[in-house]
Design a protein around this motif. Sequence first.
Motif: not given
Lengths: 72, 520
Positions: B359-380
């Motif tokens: 779970l932790n590794s998946t969440r980190s990887t999803d933060f580092i590699t945003p899945k879509n534009e919305a994810a990237r906007a939240y990350r940034d």
Amino acid sequence: MTALDTSPRLDDPDLAFESLVEAHRDLTPDQSRRLDARLVLLLANHIGSVTVLREAIAAAREAAWEAPEAGR
Amino acid sequence: MAAFEPPHYPFRPATDDGARHRVVVAGGGLVGLTAALDLARRGQPVVVLDDDDTVSTGSRAICFAKRTLEIYDRLGIGGAIRDKGTTWNTGRVYFGEREVYGFDLLPERGHRNPAFVNLQQYYVEHWLVEACLATGLVDLRWKHKVAGIVNGADGVRLAVETPAGNYSLTADWLLACDGARSLVRELLGLAFVGKVFRDRFLIADVVMHADFPAERRFWFEPPFHRGGSVLLHRQADDVWRIDFQLGWDADPEVEREPERVRARVRAMLGPAIPFELEWVSIYTFRCRRIEKFRHGRTIFLGDAAHQVSPFGARGGNGGVQDADNLGWKLDAVIRGEAPATLLDTYDIERIPATDENILNSTRSTDFITPKNEAARAYRDAVLELAARHDFARPLVNSGRLSRPAVLHNSPLSTPDEAPWADGAPLGAAAPDAPLDNGFLLDRTDPNGFTLLVFGEGAPGGVPGVKRVNVPVASVAAERYGAGTGNAVLLRPDQHVAARWRRCDPAAIGHARDRALGRVA
Ligand SMILES: Cc1cc2nc3c(=O)[nH]c(=O)nc-3n(C[C@H](O)[C@H](O)[C@H](O)COP(=O)(O)OP(=O)(O)OC[C@H]3O[C@@H](n4cnc5c(N)ncnc54)[C@H](O)[C@@H]3O)c2cc1C
């Protein structure tokens, strides 16, 4: 707070709406999206409850008039 | 500085075709060697079969977490790792041109080990090999490849291939530690399910003399690598690890070309710092596991059982905890001191721990590699806010660094009789603390149970349980939430098994029996 409160609560609804729209003036769609994201994060932190946040997410999704297209 | 020369261990033909052995370990990597050493130090003879004749090649694990160092202290190689490795507790996160914030992982003093030591995996494996040999109980067989298996109810039959021909062995217990591409797993037809991240990472080990501090540095979209993230870690021998996120569309063949890699590194370091490339590889990361780790007499550990993306350093550190969890249980079962069902608690305890790592590794990887534009906007948005507001810092996820699993709700723990709000919870790895000019964990029994008794005149222990007296006005007492007359029982893997405000020897004996799976 333990549950999402959806009763009318804003003291000046027109000003609230105007402020949200105004905040996006002159922004590109990308900048707008990021502004909204910052805003959501600030408000989520202010609420301070992931439970309430998740209820709000569900309520926001349910309120959409058009079902999201499959595969989008 | 002399770089590490990989040793080549001698191949010896087998002379025991058809023999039966108590414990066979398939795979002499980080986890297989740790498991073999743990069992040997408890007095068990172990045969290790490895298809290669050397230690881990290239750049793999570098961050060894505090809990792993504690386990390696118990196994006698912690000091060597600390001495050779680079100790770090702090890190820094950057976004674009700017530093977002810095962090300290272990602001609390009074632990023998730091939050992390960075060291190339091959050093650790090399010392594990030496320590295994020093026990006189580990039969290390290099270039012995497990090629076939019959996982029987009363023993595991193995077909082994060597340069000098094939032979067979039977194991009372087989520890499958043959890595992410485990042949044992494949031969038993076990599904290895999870997710693949659609991204590629360039891992470069670079030799340079730079005076960057020994801290973890993570850049999101830096000017020298637009559109990706970069991670920098210092290792031993002036070797630095740099990870460049390349994106899914990158062509691994092209990206591997040394000139291209050098250009990326030069853009990062600037023209003034000379460097040499020591190792380059390209990875796509995965998070997955098999459903159960114990299959009768075959038990899976490490990458053979589960695989995680490296953000958080949970792969090797998780595997070492597998070995720590299984070693004493298997030893007790072999000695007839515990029923074989004790081994089922390896699954009960390590599967939730694995899921936590995934779970932790998946969440980190999803933060580092945003899945879509919305994810990237939240990350940034998180990164922008974090530069200004403390509240956003915990949302920045460049890796949730490996922490020991708390074995919540383990059937081996004795529930508290009295309320116990403070200190390490039941099932936690015992916190270290200064004790009598040394450290508490060094005083625990490496092969058995330990009873920490707080304050003078507290009731005695039971035979076979080592008693350690701890003063009440101490950091240790605070870390266990303990006062005068309290006692805490630690398992042989140093996890908290039971604790009492007032205890008697019968209760201690019962809790020990429960931790051995003898009574419920
Ligand atoms: C880029 C990268 C960075 C990483 N960083 C970290 C980190 O910082 N910290 C961390 O904790 N982890 C990290 N990891 C993960 C870590 O390297 C692995 O989790 C760890 O090596 C797993 O150890 P293992 O013994 O289970 O498997 P392995 O190390 O893969 O060992 C398996 C062994 O089995 C042998 N073998 C295979 N098949 C057979 C067979 N049929 N018969 C006999 N022998 C066989 C192999 O030769 C090998 O020796 C990283 C991984 C990568 C790729």
